[in-house]
Scaffold this active site. Structure first.
Site, short mmCIF file in Angstrom:
data_model
loop_
_atom_site.label_atom_id
_atom_site.label_comp_id
_atom_site.label_asym_id
_atom_site.label_seq_id
_atom_site.Cartn_x
_atom_site.Cartn_y
_atom_site.Cartn_z
N TYR A 1 0.85 -1.19 0.00
CA TYR A 1 0.00 0.00 0.00
C TYR A 1 0.89 1.24 0.00
O TYR A 1 1.82 1.33 0.79
CB TYR A 1 -0.88 0.01 1.26
CG TYR A 1 -1.66 1.30 1.43
CD1 TYR A 1 -2.98 1.39 1.01
CD2 TYR A 1 -1.05 2.44 1.98
CE1 TYR A 1 -3.68 2.57 1.13
CE2 TYR A 1 -1.75 3.63 2.10
CZ TYR A 1 -3.07 3.69 1.68
OH TYR A 1 -3.76 4.86 1.79
N GLU B 1 -3.47 7.37 -4.20
CA GLU B 1 -3.44 6.14 -3.39
C GLU B 1 -3.31 4.94 -4.32
O GLU B 1 -4.14 4.75 -5.21
CB GLU B 1 -4.72 6.02 -2.56
CG GLU B 1 -4.72 4.85 -1.61
CD GLU B 1 -6.03 4.71 -0.84
OE1 GLU B 1 -7.09 4.60 -1.49
OE2 GLU B 1 -5.99 4.71 0.40
#
Ligand code: GDP
Ligand code: MN
Length: 395
Positions: free
Chosen positions: A118, A206
């Protein structure tokens, strides 16, 4: 401004970032599907991805058929997967129970994933700088990781004058457990992501998941990009990326009337001038146990037509059970406001309780207009009493 995944990836591709090849489909007709599948002819599998402005599509489920919003399928089942998405409603953790209708479907090359990570870059308001957030637990919701294993998350503040430093990027690689060539590639990926963040005037990038592959790729499997609304004037080209279907139609109409409107879940519609006063008005409604149906700032110098438009827009919300107008007449004069409200109330044949509080320029003339209108408006000068009254009326 929010983007679809396929748009975000198109923007990021310009920075030399590695991502799966992809084609976006805008309609479900056999010709366009056949054409879109051409570049995948030699592939065993493809990924079929619903394009909506919400995450959690992989685990999300279509109301109509129980299928998921991200499907990795053999090439010969792609058409079926595409058909399971178009026009149907996808419910994910982020859409609410009403879900979102899918109007675009993105086809991508299937990547054989080794590890998922992530990464995001966003502005941290308390630290007053961009921060890079990284976690070795990719593919999961970062909020959950933050709760369960906060140590698995790295949060690096970025000096805007220096940019993301290579040593910071290397820290991330260490967290990811990457070495040698993969680590070098990942450092380059992170530096490019930060470049993109700055150049695009993004407020959020993101990548969840960022993945490594056996072939040594560092690849963006998913991308969420939010563009900073305050910088849109620098990017006229972004206008084409706007998807009106993803917005509340009331918000679109408000934008056209140059009103600042945000739809909320409560039942008391608010019409206020000035963002600060609008926030304070919502607070005081909440204080007395009510729930605002919207934020609405008509601006300091609203015209009568804008007041009328504002009135129409707040009444389009079927949850609204009462209206609270709180205006400080400065440049916007109270008589003009009152006339706008009266016109609008007559034209929609208003039946709902309406509490109106006005102060400032021409307030006496304004009050006279309200009185003469014959409408059952409730004028109250005291803010607390006014808020309490509308809360009581909608109970
Ligand atoms: P989201 O659920 O809306 O965040 O959509 P994603 O694009 O992140 O996809 C959900 C999940 O599907 C990812 O976390 C991956 O685990 C999986 N996935 C997506 N694309 C691929 C792919 O090309 N190969 C593999 N093996 N998994 C994929
Ligand atoms: Mn994702």
């Amino acid at each position: 401004m929010n983007l679809h995944e396929y748009q975000a990836k198109q923007l990021l591709a310009n920075f030399g970032l590695d991502m799966p090849m992809g084609v976006c489909l805008e309609d479900n007709n056999p010709d366009s599907i056949a054409k879109a599948l051409v570049p995948f002819q030699t592939h065993e599998n493809v990924v079929v991805k619903a394009q909506i402005h919400a995450g959690g599509r992989g685990k999300g489920v279509f109301t109509e058929n129980g299928q998921h919003g991200v499907q990795v399928v053999p090439l010969n089942q792609a058409e079926q997967a595409i058909a399971s998405m178009f026009g149907n409603t996808l419910v994910t953790k982020q859409t609410g129970s009403e879900g979102k209708r899918v109007r675009k479907v993105y086809l991508t090359e299937a990547i054989s994933v080794e590890k998922e990570f992530y990464v995001s870059i966003l502005i941290d308001r308390t630290q007053q700088c961009p921060v890079l957030i990284a976690s070795s637990e990719g593919g999961c919701e970062i909020e959950e990781v933050a709760q369960k294993s906060p140590d698995a998350i790295l949060k690096l503040p970025i000096d805007p004058l220096l940019g993301l430093r290579p040593f910071q990027a290397r820290k991330v690689c260490y967290l990811f457990g990457l070495t040698d060539e993969l680590a070098q590639r990942c450092v380059q990926t992170l530096l490019k992501l930060y470049q993109a963040f700055v150049k695009l005037d993004a407020s959020l990038i993101e990548i969840n998941p960022l993945v490594s592959t056996k072939e040594g790729r560092i690849c963006l499997l998913d991308a969420k990009v939010q563009l900073d609304d305050n910088a849109l004037f620098r990017h006229p080209e972004y206008a084409a990326l706007d998807d009106p279907y993803e917005k509340d139609p009331k918000e679109v109409e408000a934008g056209e009337a140059k009103l600042n409107y945000v739809a909320l879940k409560g039942n008391i519609a608010c019409l206020v001038n000035g963002a600060g006063l609008a926030m304070a008005t919502m607070d005081i409604i909440q204080h007395f146990g009510g729930k605002p149906a919207n934020f609405l700032d008509v601006g300091g110098g609203a015209k009568q037509e804008q007041i009328e438009a504002a009135f129409r827009i707040i009444l389009k919300d079927p949850n609204v059970k009462g209206i609270f107008i709180n205006i400080f007449g400065g440049i916007l004069k109270c008589d003009m406001l009152a006339q706008g409200v009266v016109n609008a109330a007559h034209s929609v044949q208003l039946k709902l309780p309406l509490v109106i509080r006005m102060k400032g320029t021409n307030v006496e003339i304004g009050k006279q207009i309200l009185k003469d209108s014959g409408l059952p408006l409730i004028p109250i000068d005291d803010l607390a009493l006014a808020a309490q009254t509308i809360v009581d009326k909608v109970k």
